[in-house]
Design a protein around this motif. Structure first.
Motif, mmCIF file in Angstrom:
data_model
loop_
_atom_site.group_PDB
_atom_site.id
_atom_site.type_symbol
_atom_site.label_atom_id
_atom_site.label_comp_id
_atom_site.label_asym_id
_atom_site.label_seq_id
_atom_site.Cartn_x
_atom_site.Cartn_y
_atom_site.Cartn_z
ATOM 1 N N SER A 63 -9.786 8.198 9.125
ATOM 2 C CA SER A 63 -10.344 7.617 10.356
ATOM 3 C C SER A 63 -9.409 6.564 10.927
ATOM 4 C CB SER A 63 -11.719 7.007 10.091
ATOM 5 O OG SER A 63 -12.640 8.005 9.719
ATOM 6 N N TYR A 64 -8.859 5.702 10.070
ATOM 7 C CA TYR A 64 -7.891 4.702 10.524
ATOM 8 C C TYR A 64 -6.692 5.381 11.172
ATOM 9 C CZ TYR A 64 -9.591 0.240 8.585
ATOM 10 O OH TYR A 64 -10.288 -0.908 8.331
ATOM 11 N N LEU A 65 -6.186 6.437 10.551
ATOM 12 C CA LEU A 65 -5.024 7.146 11.087
ATOM 13 C C LEU A 65 -5.319 7.695 12.478
ATOM 14 C CD1 LEU A 65 -3.885 9.109 7.902
ATOM 15 C CD2 LEU A 65 -3.046 6.900 8.728
ATOM 16 N N ILE A 66 -6.500 8.240 12.654
ATOM 17 C CA ILE A 66 -6.883 8.815 13.948
ATOM 18 C C ILE A 66 -7.141 7.713 14.975
ATOM 19 C CG2 ILE A 66 -8.682 10.122 15.156
ATOM 20 C CD1 ILE A 66 -8.928 11.786 12.498
ATOM 21 N N SER A 104 0.776 7.305 11.392
ATOM 22 C CA SER A 104 0.943 8.167 10.221
ATOM 23 C C SER A 104 0.627 7.383 8.955
ATOM 24 C CB SER A 104 2.381 8.693 10.163
ATOM 25 O OG SER A 104 3.273 7.612 9.982
ATOM 26 N N VAL A 105 0.487 8.104 7.863
ATOM 27 C CA VAL A 105 0.173 7.470 6.582
ATOM 28 C C VAL A 105 1.252 6.458 6.214
ATOM 29 C CG1 VAL A 105 -0.094 7.854 4.106
ATOM 30 C CG2 VAL A 105 -1.158 9.429 5.716
ATOM 31 N N ASP A 106 2.519 6.826 6.386
ATOM 32 C CA ASP A 106 3.588 5.905 5.993
ATOM 33 C C ASP A 106 3.648 4.659 6.874
ATOM 34 O OD1 ASP A 106 4.529 7.793 7.938
ATOM 35 O OD2 ASP A 106 6.574 7.128 7.553
ATOM 36 N N GLN A 107 3.049 4.705 8.063
ATOM 37 C CA GLN A 107 2.961 3.508 8.898
ATOM 38 C C GLN A 107 1.809 2.608 8.449
ATOM 39 O OE1 GLN A 107 2.731 5.843 12.576
ATOM 40 N NE2 GLN A 107 4.327 4.505 13.387
ATOM 41 N N LEU A 108 0.703 3.215 8.050
ATOM 42 C CA LEU A 108 -0.469 2.440 7.650
ATOM 43 C C LEU A 108 -0.301 1.837 6.257
ATOM 44 C CD1 LEU A 108 -3.334 1.444 8.277
ATOM 45 C CD2 LEU A 108 -4.190 3.594 7.332
ATOM 46 N N VAL A 109 0.236 2.614 5.345
ATOM 47 C CA VAL A 109 0.384 2.158 3.956
ATOM 48 C C VAL A 109 1.809 2.446 3.476
ATOM 49 C CG1 VAL A 109 -2.052 2.234 3.308
ATOM 50 C CG2 VAL A 109 -0.719 4.326 3.219
ATOM 51 N N PRO A 110 2.802 1.767 4.046
ATOM 52 C CA PRO A 110 4.198 2.106 3.748
ATOM 53 C C PRO A 110 4.591 1.954 2.278
ATOM 54 C CG PRO A 110 4.073 0.069 5.014
ATOM 55 C CD PRO A 110 2.692 0.667 4.985
ATOM 56 N N GLN A 111 4.189 0.890 1.630
ATOM 57 C CA GLN A 111 4.593 0.688 0.233
ATOM 58 C C GLN A 111 3.927 1.714 -0.677
ATOM 59 O OE1 GLN A 111 7.077 -1.412 -0.796
ATOM 60 N NE2 GLN A 111 6.860 -0.159 -2.623
#
Length: 79
Positions: free
Chosen positions: A52-55, A60-67
């Motif tokens: 839901s956050y991604l949408i 993208s996933v790597d932007q939201l949770v890069p580490q």
């Protein structure tokens, strides 16, 4: 959580100018408990909340949770 997840979730919400209450409503929650708990590192988001956050934030996933993404990427590369 020692992987930076809470700060990324909080910064995404703030970048879009949403309150915890507004985001909770978008996520289908009646209270801010889940949003607050994720942002404070007390709980990890469910896969539904993560997607839901991604949408919502069109990232993208790597932007939201890069580490976290990088850790998984390195783990897979080492196998």
């Amino acid at each position: 959580m020692d992987n930076g997840l809470p700060s990324y979730f909080r910064s995404c919400r703030k970048r879009y100018g949403l309150s915890q209450k507004q985001l909770a409503r978008l996520l289908g929650h009646k209270t801010t408990y889940t949003v607050s708990s994720i942002e404070n590192g007390h709980i990890q988001p469910s896969i539904t909340v993560l997607i839901s956050y991604l949408i919502i934030f069109d990232i993208s996933v790597d932007q939201l949770v890069p580490q976290f993404h990088k850790n998984i990427e390195n783990l897979l590369a080492s196998r």
